[in-house]
Design an enzyme around this catalytic site. Structure first.
Site, short mmCIF file in Angstrom:
data_model
loop_
_atom_site.label_atom_id
_atom_site.label_comp_id
_atom_site.label_asym_id
_atom_site.label_seq_id
_atom_site.Cartn_x
_atom_site.Cartn_y
_atom_site.Cartn_z
N SER A 148 0.86 -1.19 0.00
CA SER A 148 0.00 0.00 0.00
C SER A 148 0.89 1.23 0.00
CB SER A 148 -0.85 -0.01 1.27
OG SER A 148 -1.47 1.24 1.49
N TYR A 161 -3.05 -1.26 10.72
CA TYR A 161 -2.94 -1.47 9.27
C TYR A 161 -1.56 -1.08 8.75
CZ TYR A 161 -4.23 -1.02 4.31
OH TYR A 161 -4.30 -1.13 2.95
N LYS A 165 1.31 -3.18 6.60
CA LYS A 165 1.71 -2.86 5.23
C LYS A 165 3.21 -2.56 5.13
CE LYS A 165 -2.10 -3.91 3.49
NZ LYS A 165 -2.23 -5.00 2.50
N1 NAD Z 1 -8.68 -0.08 -1.65
C1 NAD Z 1 -7.57 0.61 -1.50
O1 NAD Z 1 -7.51 1.82 -1.78
C2 NAD Z 1 -6.31 -0.07 -1.01
C3 NAD Z 1 -5.16 0.72 -0.84
C4 NAD Z 1 -3.99 0.11 -0.44
C5 NAD Z 1 -3.94 -1.25 -0.23
N2 NAD Z 1 -5.07 -2.00 -0.39
C6 NAD Z 1 -4.98 -3.45 -0.14
O2 NAD Z 1 -5.66 -4.18 -1.14
C7 NAD Z 1 -6.15 -5.41 -0.60
C8 NAD Z 1 -7.63 -5.55 -0.93
O3 NAD Z 1 -8.33 -4.48 -0.32
P1 NAD Z 1 -9.76 -3.99 -0.82
O4 NAD Z 1 -9.74 -2.52 -0.70
O5 NAD Z 1 -10.11 -4.63 -2.09
O6 NAD Z 1 -10.68 -4.56 0.38
P2 NAD Z 1 -12.17 -5.14 0.39
O7 NAD Z 1 -12.56 -5.09 1.83
O8 NAD Z 1 -13.04 -4.45 -0.61
O9 NAD Z 1 -12.01 -6.66 -0.06
C9 NAD Z 1 -11.22 -7.56 0.69
C10 NAD Z 1 -11.65 -9.00 0.44
O10 NAD Z 1 -10.79 -9.84 1.24
C11 NAD Z 1 -11.59 -10.83 1.88
N3 NAD Z 1 -10.95 -11.29 3.11
C12 NAD Z 1 -10.88 -10.63 4.31
N4 NAD Z 1 -10.29 -11.41 5.22
C13 NAD Z 1 -9.97 -12.59 4.59
C14 NAD Z 1 -9.37 -13.79 5.02
N5 NAD Z 1 -8.98 -13.96 6.31
N6 NAD Z 1 -9.20 -14.78 4.12
C15 NAD Z 1 -9.60 -14.62 2.84
N7 NAD Z 1 -10.22 -13.51 2.39
C16 NAD Z 1 -10.39 -12.51 3.26
C17 NAD Z 1 -12.92 -10.11 2.15
O11 NAD Z 1 -13.96 -11.05 2.37
C18 NAD Z 1 -13.08 -9.29 0.89
O12 NAD Z 1 -13.78 -10.02 -0.09
C19 NAD Z 1 -5.87 -5.34 0.91
O13 NAD Z 1 -4.67 -6.05 1.20
C20 NAD Z 1 -5.66 -3.86 1.15
O14 NAD Z 1 -4.85 -3.60 2.27
C21 NAD Z 1 -6.26 -1.44 -0.76
#
Ligand code: NAD
Length: 287
Positions: A148, A161, A165
């Site tokens: 991230s 968090y 990261k």
């Molecule tokens: N959205 C952003 O702007 C952003 C920014 C930086 C990093 N990220 C990273 O991207 C990744 C995805 O985030 P997102 O924004 O799509 O989140 P989200 O909450 O929309 O989706 C996450 C998915 O992961 C699943 N999940 C949660 N715990 C789990 C587990 N123990 N085992 C299996 N699946 C599990 C959830 O059910 C969900 O379907 C994360 O690692 C997040 O830290 C996202």
């Protein structure tokens, strides 16, 4: 691994954790469009079943599987199953992750443990389960972990968090070097979203957070709705950079640059930690 994105990935097997929503869902859709066979792994089985039906109707070959990435045995079973059914894995994306908000000392221990477990151990054990099988195949493959822009910054009320990261980025850099050291044909990449529109700040995702976290979560959700990047666009960029063999797979390079630049000057100056200017409003400091 270089070249046109479809040429690089078509026909290969992709394993994507957290495929039921957000970036994992978007990446699964893109992998299907590129002609990959896609393993949709998520802790919420219904979500991946629904996504699987939709993607199959569009002609994609998919395998929905319920997995908790916080449990190493479940990842091991996933790897065993995928290899038995579909053979070698071309692309593993350790994407599943959760946000946890609140002051460090107010977050209950179970939520701290869940956050460290899913976000850090989920990635590490994903690699432990799949890398030996990828290496045994001798074929080029790619492992990408979700870091991230938070890997290069700090933010009060998102401490849990941020810790995870920073850890994922350090792990991914070391993993890259281990592949280099041992001359293995595995590309290792760090996926660095800036801000992409997903459900990560939904109120329901904050179960177990302290009371005081609610306002911060709402502020982040509103910011994401206003300034987040379109999910489809972000996932297209991610796949193109993976296909080009990049280590830094960022969706919004200007955001990465801002965070990295601030970090460099902080470290160089041995400065006192300071709240990033852009975050002051979110924390209710400039009202
Ligand atoms: N959205 C952003 O702007 C952003 C920014 C930086 C990093 N990220 C990273 O991207 C990744 C995805 O985030 P997102 O924004 O799509 O989140 P989200 O909450 O929309 O989706 C996450 C998915 O992961 C699943 N999940 C949660 N715990 C789990 C587990 N123990 N085992 C299996 N699946 C599990 C959830 O059910 C969900 O379907 C994360 O690692 C997040 O830290 C996202």
């Amino acid at each position: 691994m270089m070249g046109n994105t479809r040429d690089v990935f078509a026909g290969g097997v992709a394993v994507i954790t957290g495929a039921g929503a957000g970036i994992g869902e978007g990446l699964s859709r893109r992998a299907g469009e590129l002609g990959m066979k896609v393993v949709l792994a998520d802790i919420v089985g219904d979500r991946v079943e629904t996504l699987a039906s939709e993607l199959r109707a569009g002609g994609a070959e998919v395998m929905p599987i319920t997995v908790d990435v916080g449990k190493p045995d479940e990842l091991e079973r996933l790897a065993e199953h995928v290899h038995a059914v579909w053979g070698d894995v071309r692309l593993l994306i350790n994407n599943a992750g959760i946000e946890t908000m609140g002051l460090s000392w107010e977050i209950p221990s179970h939520r701290w443990e869940q956050t460290l477990n899913v976000n850090i151990h989920g990635v590490i054990h994903g690699v432990r389960a799949f890398a030996p099988r990828m290496l045994a195949s001798g074929k080029p493959a790619c492992i990408a972990n979700l870091a991230s822009i938070g890997s290069f910054s700090v933010m009060p009320t998102q401490t849990a968090y941020m810790v995870t990261k920073h850890a994922v980025q350090a792990f991914t850099e070391c993993l890259y070097l281990e592949m280099q050291l041992t001359g293995k044909p595995i590309q290792v990449s760090s996926i660095i979203p800036g801000m992409v529109k997903t459900r990560i700040f939904d109120a329901t995702a904050g179960e177990g957070e302290p009371e005081g976290a609610h306002g911060y979560r709402t502020a982040m959700r509103e910011m994401m709705a206003s300034y987040g990047m379109d999910l489809t666009e972000a996932c297209r960029i991610i796949f193109d950079k993976l296909a080009a063999g990049e280590f830094w797979v960022d969706t919004q390079p200007e955001m990465t640059e801002g965070c990295v630049g601030d970090r460099i000057s902080f470290l160089k100056n041995r400065a006192f930690p300071a709240i990033p200017a852009a975050a002051r409003g979110l924390l209710g400091l400039d009202n």
